[in-house]
Design a protein around this motif. Structure first.
Motif, short mmCIF file in Angstrom:
data_model
loop_
_atom_site.label_atom_id
_atom_site.label_comp_id
_atom_site.label_asym_id
_atom_site.label_seq_id
_atom_site.Cartn_x
_atom_site.Cartn_y
_atom_site.Cartn_z
N THR A 26 34.98 43.44 32.81
CA THR A 26 35.94 42.33 32.84
C THR A 26 36.66 42.27 31.49
OG1 THR A 26 34.47 40.61 31.97
CG2 THR A 26 34.35 41.08 34.35
N GLY A 27 37.96 42.05 31.51
CA GLY A 27 38.73 42.08 30.27
C GLY A 27 38.83 43.49 29.71
N GLY A 75 41.69 44.66 27.26
CA GLY A 75 41.82 44.04 25.95
C GLY A 75 41.45 44.97 24.82
N GLY A 121 37.59 45.77 24.92
CA GLY A 121 37.35 46.30 26.26
C GLY A 121 37.93 47.68 26.47
N SER A 122 39.16 47.91 26.02
CA SER A 122 39.80 49.21 26.24
C SER A 122 39.09 50.32 25.48
CB SER A 122 41.28 49.15 25.83
OG SER A 122 41.42 48.79 24.46
N ILE A 131 37.97 48.24 36.11
CA ILE A 131 38.45 47.19 35.21
C ILE A 131 38.97 46.01 36.01
CG2 ILE A 131 40.19 46.59 33.47
CD1 ILE A 131 40.16 49.51 32.57
N ASP A 175 41.16 42.55 34.95
CA ASP A 175 41.86 41.90 33.84
C ASP A 175 43.04 41.12 34.42
OD1 ASP A 175 43.28 41.40 31.25
OD2 ASP A 175 41.87 42.89 30.49
N ASN A 176 43.36 39.98 33.81
CA ASN A 176 44.54 39.22 34.25
C ASN A 176 45.71 39.37 33.29
OD1 ASN A 176 43.80 37.65 32.08
ND2 ASN A 176 43.48 35.76 33.24
N SER A 197 46.63 40.98 27.11
CA SER A 197 46.73 42.44 27.12
C SER A 197 47.93 42.83 27.97
CB SER A 197 45.44 43.07 27.68
OG SER A 197 45.18 42.60 28.99
N GLU A 220 43.89 43.65 39.14
CA GLU A 220 44.47 42.54 38.38
C GLU A 220 44.07 41.22 39.02
OE1 GLU A 220 48.73 40.82 36.66
OE2 GLU A 220 48.66 42.74 37.73
N ASP A 227 41.78 37.13 38.06
CA ASP A 227 41.13 36.23 37.12
C ASP A 227 39.67 36.03 37.50
OD1 ASP A 227 40.40 33.96 35.50
OD2 ASP A 227 42.53 33.50 35.32
N ALA A 282 35.87 39.27 29.36
CA ALA A 282 36.94 38.34 29.68
C ALA A 282 36.65 36.95 29.11
CB ALA A 282 37.13 38.26 31.19
#
Length: 338
Positions: A6-7, A10, A13-14, A29, A31-32, A36, A56, A58, A81
């Motif tokens: 999650t996240g 970012g 995270g990346s 992954i 991520d919202n 990012s 994508e 939340d 996240a």
């Protein structure tokens, strides 16, 4: 293993996704993109040569999570996240409690529904509060001075309580110190929205001319040069710690807390001067009043990470400032640079 991150688009995270892919894990992954951008996924693909699977959405949306979990047979989750700006958390506490705590409850409930009982949580050294003596170790009492810190403490407690209630759970709470640096390829790095909250992206933006000067908050602390001392850790070292934590969870049940830091403290001016010396770029700065809640010195006792995870930081402060500048210089507009 199949791991949900999650996240994962970012900053930390990346970099962690890259290290997981290098270990040939299957990574999904979520991520919202609130902090990012989708371009980071293209950069990860270039670095690793692997297609990136991304959903994508939340973590606050439980039905979205259920849909993702129904598509994969996850073995573990790394949970990045969360909002992370201390000042903003003071101004908007409900936003932080909703996103950092309530969303984590959603995640853990869905994990339980799908019998996924291994998690590595992105916590913070801010949970050591104001009154402990350095170096900080995992047995010290915890406290918080702002909603961001309380949210990290509360999630640590929630995950620990879950592990105590169900012997099948494996929980590792990783307390970060001060991540800086960027991937050695210069393709991914820290790319904050708006005015940076952290020191290094502010330094690099001043160095490249995007901002006029750096504000140094306080030069009257009880340190060797009066400025605050912190434990700066290269983001790639930090990412490798998450991979080792996932490996640890494979063979160890229950909940544990582990510091990820170098165990070395550098002052703000140490960092600025090292940046200037290594990169041959000036960083104008001005001394300002202290910020409320800042402590003089903060660095880790990283013994437990070495003993439990077989992890220790490898990169130096020189590596950190060099990689940070290479990322900024080659990407003056962050991920919007062509």
């Amino acid at each position: 293993m199949t791991i949900l991150v999650t996240g994962g688009a970012g900053y930390i995270g990346s970099h962690t996704v890259i290290e997981l892919l290098k270990q040939n894990e299957e990574v999904i992954i979520v991520d919202n993109f609130c902090n990012s951008v989708p371009e980071v996924l293209n950069r990860i693909n270039i670095i690793t040569g692997k297609d990136i699977i991304m959903h994508e959405g939340d973590v606050q949306d439980k039905e979205f999570l259920r849909d993702v979990f129904s598509q994969y047979d996850f073995d573990a989750v790394i949970h990045f996240a969360g909002y992370k700006a201390v000042g903003e958390s003071v101004e908007q506490p409900l936003k932080y409690y909703q996103n950092n705590i309530a969303a984590t409850l959603n995640l853990v409930e869905v994990m339980t529904e799908f019998n996924v009982k291994s998690i590595v949580f992105s916590s913070s050294a801010t949970v050591y509060g104001m009154n402990n003596q350095v170096p900080f170790n995992e047995t010290m009492p915890t406290s918080a001075t702002n909603p961001y810190g309380y949210s990290k403490l509360m999630v640590e407690q929630i995950l620990t309580d879950i592990a105590n209630s169900d012997a099948d759970w494996a929980v590792t709470n990783l307390r970060y110190f001060n991540p800086i640096g960027a991937h050695e390829s210069s393709l991914i790095g820290e790319c904050p929205n708006g005015i940076p909250n952290n020191l290094m992206p502010y330094v690099t933006q001043v160095a490249i001319g995007e901002r006029e000067e750096l504000s140094v908050f306080g030069n009257d602390y009880d340190t060797h040069d009066g400025t605050g001392v912190r434990d700066y850790i290269h983001v790639t070292d930090l990412a490798k710690g998450h991979v080792l934590a996932i490996n640890y969870n494979r063979t160890h049940k229950g909940a544990t807390v582990v510091n990820l830091g170098t165990g070395i403290g550098y002052s703000v001016l140490d960092l600025v001067k090292t940046f200037e010396e290594i990169n041959k770029v000036p960083v104008p700065y001005k001394i300002c009043d202290r910020r409320p809640g800042d402590i003089a010195t903060c660095y880790a006792d990283a013994t437990k990470a070495k003993e439990l995870l077989g992890w220790q930081a490898e990169k130096t402060l020189e590596d950190m400032v060099r990689d940070s500048w290479n990322w900024q210089a080659k990407n003056p507009h962050g991920y919007h640079t062509k």
